[in-house]
Scaffold this motif. Sequence first.
Motif, PDB file in Angstrom:
ATOM      1  N   ALA A 165       0.831  -1.205   0.000  1.00 13.97           N
ATOM      2  CA  ALA A 165       0.000   0.000   0.000  1.00 13.97           C
ATOM      3  C   ALA A 165       0.864   1.252   0.000  1.00 13.97           C
ATOM      4  CB  ALA A 165      -0.943  -0.007   1.197  1.00 13.97           C
ATOM      5  N   GLY A 166       2.000   1.181   0.683  1.00 10.51           N
ATOM      6  CA  GLY A 166       2.891   2.329   0.736  1.00 10.51           C
ATOM      7  C   GLY A 166       3.560   2.655  -0.576  1.00 10.51           C
ATOM      8  N   LEU A 167       3.576   1.715  -1.522  1.00  7.50           N
ATOM      9  CA  LEU A 167       4.187   1.971  -2.825  1.00  7.50           C
ATOM     10  C   LEU A 167       3.492   3.098  -3.575  1.00  7.50           C
ATOM     11  CD1 LEU A 167       4.759  -1.694  -4.133  1.00  7.50           C
ATOM     12  CD2 LEU A 167       6.439  -0.185  -3.046  1.00  7.50           C
ATOM     13  N   HIS A 168       2.231   3.372  -3.236  1.00 14.74           N
ATOM     14  CA  HIS A 168       1.447   4.365  -3.970  1.00 14.74           C
ATOM     15  C   HIS A 168       1.781   5.802  -3.587  1.00 14.74           C
ATOM     16  CE1 HIS A 168      -1.118   1.267  -5.629  1.00 14.74           C
ATOM     17  NE2 HIS A 168      -1.382   0.807  -4.422  1.00 14.74           N
ATOM     18  N   LEU A 169       2.384   6.009  -2.440  1.00 11.37           N
ATOM     19  CA  LEU A 169       2.575   7.367  -1.943  1.00 11.37           C
ATOM     20  C   LEU A 169       3.841   7.984  -2.549  1.00 11.37           C
ATOM     21  CD1 LEU A 169       0.396   6.326  -0.020  1.00 11.37           C
ATOM     22  CD2 LEU A 169       1.502   7.596   1.818  1.00 11.37           C
TER      23      LEU A 169
END
Length: 374
Positions: A206-210
């Motif tokens: 999920a953190g890859l999107h930021l």
Amino acid sequence: MRCELLDYELPEALIASRPPEERDGARLLLIDRGRGAGEVEHAAIRDLDRHIERGALVIVNDTKVVPARLFGRKRGTGGQVELFLLHRLDGAPAGAEDLGGGPQESAPRSERWRAMGRASKPIRPGSVLDLERDGALVAEVLERAEDGVLTVQLSSTAGLSVAAAIDAYGHVPLPPYLGRGDDASDRERYQTIFARVPGAVAAPTAGLHLSPGLVERLRANGVEIASVTLHVGLGTFQPVTADDLDLHPMHAEVYSIPDATAGAIAAARDRGAPVIAIGTTVVRALETAADPARAGLVRAQSGETRLLIQPGYRFRVVDALLTNFHLPRSTLLALVFAFAGRERTLLAYRAAIDAGYRFYSYGDAMLIRGVDAP
């Protein structure tokens, strides 16, 4: 929970083998737990700042993915072999030290590790494996456990510490369902912008999107950002094979909650702001550290977690969740069921499939907000 309830059908064409061109270029499905099941909205990750309220606390995972896959040959036979590093025998996760990449005269050049091995024939104790470029790393197999996990003495021959040699010569451990090997772009894109503490063998996806720009817009909107560390382990890829989820042997993962994050959560409670987890790894870390004596707060602590979250679990810390779309029969999907409800989640997945969303590690995401409907 019966494990057949974790099944759903996904067209193979919707599995994302590559990330979007821009880090924040994915699609975003919005779910409100206070609305009826099946009611969703379609949005974009780059507009996430419009969907997180001012003053909210966003918590990310700052683990760093280690290039834990090593390739080489068996000495003597020349047979091809792959080694997947798990953790050092002293208990530290793979690469949990400075991985600067330059020569480190004082750092260890020989260490004992646990690893998974793959070759055309079983890798037995006594085997010597010459790994990567001209044998930059050599692994002597010391033991083989009943489950196939190897104990190896890993030595660097490249004038580097073992950690620096792994960083220099290892390969990004992409999930097997991507169906491809890693390339140079994965060194950046299979790593979040928050990656700081080496130790994961899979990304907190999920953190890859930021992106930096999105984070800047969130902060400009009064959103506070804090971090935890949870080193994602190989077990995250293991499907649930037991008939009942209660019988699944949950894998252990190393985590840490810093004092600053525990304090940020307390401050968010004082101002009535929601705590938003970026990914299931953050959820597991926060819920493991939940303070039993103070509702909604966590204790600053470190350790291992084997917390398995499934329907019926009462969340004590996390108010909203940004998460990718997960594999069937996975503990990650069970966690999302627990947070959003099974029916609501499956209807949302169906809406995403019908709209052509991209699934899994490099795919699109969903934001689950709101209080459960009565």
